[in-house]
Design an enzyme around this catalytic site. Sequence first.
Site, short mmCIF file in Angstrom:
data_model
loop_
_atom_site.label_atom_id
_atom_site.label_comp_id
_atom_site.label_asym_id
_atom_site.label_seq_id
_atom_site.Cartn_x
_atom_site.Cartn_y
_atom_site.Cartn_z
N LYS A 20 12.02 -4.68 5.78
CA LYS A 20 11.44 -4.50 4.45
C LYS A 20 11.94 -3.25 3.73
CE LYS A 20 8.42 -7.94 3.94
NZ LYS A 20 8.38 -8.79 2.71
N SER B 28 0.82 -6.88 3.01
CA SER B 28 0.03 -6.96 4.24
C SER B 28 0.49 -5.93 5.26
CB SER B 28 0.13 -8.36 4.84
OG SER B 28 1.46 -8.63 5.19
N GLU C 127 8.38 -20.58 10.30
CA GLU C 127 7.07 -20.09 9.88
C GLU C 127 6.00 -20.54 10.87
OE1 GLU C 127 6.37 -21.35 5.82
OE2 GLU C 127 6.64 -23.45 6.28
N GLY D 252 0.67 -21.86 8.84
CA GLY D 252 1.00 -21.42 7.48
C GLY D 252 2.35 -21.96 7.05
N ASP E 248 3.64 -23.26 4.37
CA ASP E 248 3.78 -23.50 2.94
C ASP E 248 5.23 -23.79 2.53
OD1 ASP E 248 3.52 -20.61 3.77
OD2 ASP E 248 4.49 -20.30 1.84
N SER F 31 12.63 -9.54 12.61
CA SER F 31 12.36 -8.90 11.32
C SER F 31 11.57 -7.61 11.40
CB SER F 31 11.66 -9.89 10.39
OG SER F 31 10.49 -10.39 10.99
#
Lengths: 316, 316
Positions: free
Chosen positions: B53, B78, B203, B207, B209, B302
């Site tokens: 990130k 988060s 994923e 979740g 999506d 990650s």
Amino acid sequence: MKTPSFSSVQAAAERLRGVAHRTPVLTSHTLDELVGGSVFLKCENFQRMGAFKFRGAYNRIVQLDAPARARGVVAFSSGNHAQGVALACKLLGIHATIVMPSDAPASKTAATRDLGAEIVFYDRHKSHRAEIAQDLCKGGATLVPPFDDPEIVAGAGTAGLELLADVPDLEVIVTPVGGGGLLSGTALAAHGINPGIELYGVEPEAGNDFQQSLERGEIVQTDVPKTIADGLQTTAPGEITFPIVRSHVKSIVTVSDDQLCGAMRFAFERMKVAIEPSGAAGLAAVMAKFLPAGKRIGIVISGGNIDAGRFASLTA
Amino acid sequence: MKTPSFSSVQAAAERLRGVAHRTPVLTSHTLDELVGGSVFLKCENFQRMGAFKFRGAYNRIVQLDAPARARGVVAFSSGNHAQGVALACKLLGIHATIVMPSDAPASKTAATRDLGAEIVFYDRHKSHRAEIAQDLCKGGATLVPPFDDPEIVAGAGTAGLELLADVPDLEVIVTPVGGGGLLSGTALAAHGINPGIELYGVEPEAGNDFQQSLERGEIVQTDVPKTIADGLQTTAPGEITFPIVRSHVKSIVTVSDDQLCGAMRFAFERMKVAIEPSGAAGLAAVMAKFLPAGKRIGIVISGGNIDAGRFASLTA
């Protein structure tokens, strides 16, 4: 017996090329701020089988001739050397018999067996492992000692060559010290490149046989130390490693088990790296600021073989 | 809004040179045997602040002009994006306000505060974080979203550039997918170099999506998923990331929380690497053998921000 040298470390590096991992060097701004210097971790916990020990074992065993290979190899070890020998033998198609203390960590015995080695257990407080191993060698098998062997020392030193190739301007290198294979090999590598580099070894407070030996100027034998650093429970420096350490190493520093746990926790939470207690000795000493500020410090993280459960209980 | 491209990933790499860590790529013979392929882990858990990130956050914030820098930055996250923004702001001397869910892991809130950011908490089941953040921006502060921004996507893609520089002949790259910043950035990087590389996103089952959205051909909104992968609790793909994923990514794979824990345990015990649940998604999917044997597979790990205690309870 032949004495290891800078050129034997270089020859070992050639033998290990493409066989051992060239492990990464990690840095952390948080660690640098904490220490007040620039710290470079040579992560031998990422080495094959999880510790630097593979380097020495392979470098020794690959030099056996065909008849010796056919007679097999015997080793005694509290854990990581066992896995190093087992892996080297697996790669070379050689039968390995490993003599292990019955209280060795479960992850280490399981990993050794997974590598195809035969395991013979002994009670570390009752029997002499060297005698057991010598019995096992009567059929002509080669005994591969954990540290006191010129080719084991030379192999261990290759991690130091790589560290200095990645970070040429180090002023200090710090390694854990058990029997002295890693420390003496690293010292030969470092001083072959730059005689001005200061070398330090770190051992557990409870098992400071190297510190006592250097103070006395001769090899001192101690009891089996009570420490969480299961890889550093040696009771005396080696006959080959001691003179090298004596002439190349500035001093030996000690750390407590609490300091080892603190270093393990820091490495996990801030650097995402799993280190076993023995492997954290150099980091623990540097975090305790035994060095003056402003130095460029290389630390060899010697291994990472620890069960997740034991790690959790030590870092809780 | 500008669409990110291969050249914006390359420009981001220039901005990040010497600022972000060039993280190592780790391999494991044990993992290769388990998977039946050649696996290369791009370890962004070793990135500054412990996750990829930082790349996107810095790439976005460094491009603010002097008046915008003076007005400060707001972010909602988060956890890892919060730390990325906080660190980028600290390095650039910019005030950061971070809007965080009140149930965010303690290690992430503490690390964010340690980086000098101001934290505003909200209840993720009651309030809308985007509204809170917009209120905080009324004074002219810049909102830095966690993934749906062209410069965040471009920054995230730089990890893919490095991975392919180290391992040019990858056939497949697998990344976790939350909002899709990492996956779409990696896809742009990979296909800018070699359009034949297959991209997959992973994923949590709870979740999915992105998987639902790809099946429907439009963005699907889901409830906040119940999963241990706290970094992948997004409820919808981004408007920028979705079309990139749709045109570049072969498919989305899901993993269970148990599979995430298994991958974390494997990485710790066999590779000595601490990975947070979200960060282990790609590894978990590859260990579940969703790919045919014999492939050369890159996996982006990650992040690794997890307390030692929580790690222990998840891997026990």
